[in-house]
Motif scaffolding. Structure first.
Motif, PDB file in Angstrom:
ATOM      1  N   PRO A 153      -0.671  -5.706   5.249  1.00  0.00           N
ATOM      2  CA  PRO A 153      -0.581  -4.258   5.441  1.00  0.00           C
ATOM      3  C   PRO A 153       0.831  -3.710   5.615  1.00  0.00           C
ATOM      4  O   PRO A 153       1.031  -2.500   5.463  1.00  0.00           O
ATOM      5  N   ASP A 154       1.812  -4.544   5.939  1.00  0.00           N
ATOM      6  CA  ASP A 154       3.179  -4.036   6.057  1.00  0.00           C
ATOM      7  C   ASP A 154       3.894  -3.943   4.713  1.00  0.00           C
ATOM      8  O   ASP A 154       5.043  -3.496   4.653  1.00  0.00           O
ATOM      9  N   SER A 155       3.247  -4.360   3.651  1.00  0.00           N
ATOM     10  CA  SER A 155       3.862  -4.322   2.328  1.00  0.00           C
ATOM     11  C   SER A 155       4.074  -2.889   1.848  1.00  0.00           C
ATOM     12  O   SER A 155       3.212  -2.024   2.042  1.00  0.00           O
ATOM     13  N   LEU A 156       5.230  -2.636   1.254  1.00  0.00           N
ATOM     14  CA  LEU A 156       5.580  -1.336   0.666  1.00  0.00           C
ATOM     15  C   LEU A 156       5.553  -0.208   1.695  1.00  0.00           C
ATOM     16  O   LEU A 156       5.312   0.948   1.361  1.00  0.00           O
ATOM     17  N   ARG A 157       5.843  -0.530   2.941  1.00  0.00           N
ATOM     18  CA  ARG A 157       5.762   0.499   3.984  1.00  0.00           C
ATOM     19  C   ARG A 157       6.789   1.604   3.779  1.00  0.00           C
ATOM     20  O   ARG A 157       6.539   2.763   4.137  1.00  0.00           O
ATOM     21  N   GLU A 158       7.946   1.270   3.194  1.00  0.00           N
ATOM     22  CA  GLU A 158       8.954   2.298   2.950  1.00  0.00           C
ATOM     23  C   GLU A 158       8.454   3.309   1.921  1.00  0.00           C
ATOM     24  O   GLU A 158       8.653   4.522   2.072  1.00  0.00           O
ATOM     25  N   LEU A 159       7.786   2.813   0.889  1.00  0.00           N
ATOM     26  CA  LEU A 159       7.260   3.712  -0.138  1.00  0.00           C
ATOM     27  C   LEU A 159       6.132   4.569   0.421  1.00  0.00           C
ATOM     28  O   LEU A 159       6.039   5.776   0.133  1.00  0.00           O
ATOM     29  N   ARG A 160       5.293   3.961   1.230  1.00  0.00           N
ATOM     30  CA  ARG A 160       4.198   4.727   1.849  1.00  0.00           C
ATOM     31  C   ARG A 160       4.760   5.844   2.728  1.00  0.00           C
ATOM     32  O   ARG A 160       4.272   6.983   2.712  1.00  0.00           O
ATOM     33  N   SER A 161       5.799   5.526   3.498  1.00  0.00           N
ATOM     34  CA  SER A 161       6.400   6.518   4.375  1.00  0.00           C
ATOM     35  C   SER A 161       7.043   7.648   3.579  1.00  0.00           C
ATOM     36  O   SER A 161       6.899   8.831   3.935  1.00  0.00           O
ATOM     37  N   ALA A 162       7.743   7.307   2.497  1.00  0.00           N
ATOM     38  CA  ALA A 162       8.403   8.335   1.692  1.00  0.00           C
ATOM     39  C   ALA A 162       7.392   9.299   1.089  1.00  0.00           C
ATOM     40  O   ALA A 162       7.595  10.518   1.090  1.00  0.00           O
ATOM     41  N   TRP A 163       6.279   8.768   0.583  1.00  0.00           N
ATOM     42  CA  TRP A 163       5.261   9.632  -0.014  1.00  0.00           C
ATOM     43  C   TRP A 163       4.543  10.479   1.037  1.00  0.00           C
ATOM     44  O   TRP A 163       4.096  11.597   0.747  1.00  0.00           O
ATOM     45  N   SER A 164       4.417   9.946   2.257  1.00  0.00           N
ATOM     46  CA  SER A 164       3.704  10.692   3.300  1.00  0.00           C
ATOM     47  C   SER A 164       4.406  11.990   3.657  1.00  0.00           C
ATOM     48  O   SER A 164       3.787  12.898   4.219  1.00  0.00           O
TER      49      SER A 164
END
Length: 291
Positions: A153-164
């Motif tokens: 679940p910590d994978s691609l967390r930066e991308l998830r945060s940017a899109w949020s």
């Protein structure tokens, strides 16, 4: 209410069919994790007669498994026939492997016919991991081995945060926690699974280079909660600018959490390398994870 993170298996198949010719050129991370999973077999005492590479893609692992277990029948199994067509390039005259187009949720394999199932970074594309584990358990013989990797679940967390910061659509898949995968293995009847995780940071020169690799490897967004239709250039530019705030020493980071799983269909003790700690998943305390 529908699950916004659910995956359409036919859409997954079509996505990988579309990138069959470009997958190898965009799969450096996939290859690095595959090498680690193969290396872990060095300490496993098993002489399999039948090995299945589940989610084989272009079958680099199938070739390596045939090299390791020369007398075994190795089967490259994948949902995308075009990926298996590309896999023909890994064939050699005296060390050939079979190729079978099949869905991991409905394996076209006989019950109790396989000694080992090897699967690298396939499970995160499953809409129903419980069914996959039940199918793997079904086709494995007694004392058969299932060894796999998946994104945590910590994978691609930066991308998830940017899109949020842009909208509320699902832009990054939900990846399943190690403990939940271990519980699913137990439900399927595997004996005391051994689970561990590894965290990696991969760097890219630009945000577009990162997105290009995702697209070229078929790792795009196929969640049902995604925005349907084209993303507006202005929205993508806002995400790019947000991600740029993470730039350090000329590169952009991408976090990956790799879950390694290893489970047998029996209770026989198995040798492990010096220094490796095996902890039954049932004894692990759960940790809070933001999905």
């Amino acid at each position: 209410m529908s699950d916004e993170f659910a995956l359409d298996p036919q859409f997954v198949r079509r996505s990988f069919e579309a990138v069959s010719a470009t997958f190898d050129a965009n799969s450096a991370v996939h290859a690095a994790i595959r090498a680690q999973l193969l290396e872990r077999l060095d300490v496993v005492r098993i002489e399999p007669a039948v090995v299945v590479d589940l989610g084989a893609g272009t079958a680099h692992a199938s070739r390596a498994l045939k090299d390791r277990y020369r007398s075994a029948q190795v089967i490259a199994a994948d949902i995308a026939p075009k990926m298996l067509a590309q896999a023909a390039r890994q064939q050699r005259l005296l060390r050939r492997f079979a190729r079978v187009a099949t869905d991991a949720h409905r394996l076209a394999l006989r019950t109790a016919s396989v000694d080992m199932v090897f699967s690298n970074l396939m499970l995160q594309w499953s809409h129903d991991p419980d069914t996959v584990f039940n199918e793997v358990r079904r086709v494995l013989k007694p004392n058969g081995l299932f060894t796999f990797t998946a994104l945590g679940p910590d994978s691609l967390r930066e991308l998830r945060s940017a899109w949020s910061q842009i909208d509320t659509y699902t832009h990054v898949h939900r990846f399943i926690d190690m403990h939940d995968l271990g519980d699913a293995l137990l439900r399927a009847g595997f004996a005391e699974p051994v689970m561990d995780t590894q965290r990696l940071t991969v760097t890219y020169p630009t945000f577009d280079a990162f997105l290009g690799e995702l697209a070229g490897s078929g790792s795009g967004n196929v969640a049902q909660g995604r925005r349907h239709g084209l993303t507006a250039p202005a929205a993508l530019d806002r995400v790019r600018k947000s991600y740029e705030q993470l730039r350090r020493e000329g590169t952009l980071p991408v976090s990956l959490e790799i879950v390694f799983g290893h489970a047998w269909t029996g209770n026989l003790a198995r040798a492990v390398s010096s220094g490796e700690v095996r902890v039954p998943v049932a004894s692990l305390r759960r940790r809070g994870v933001d999905h």
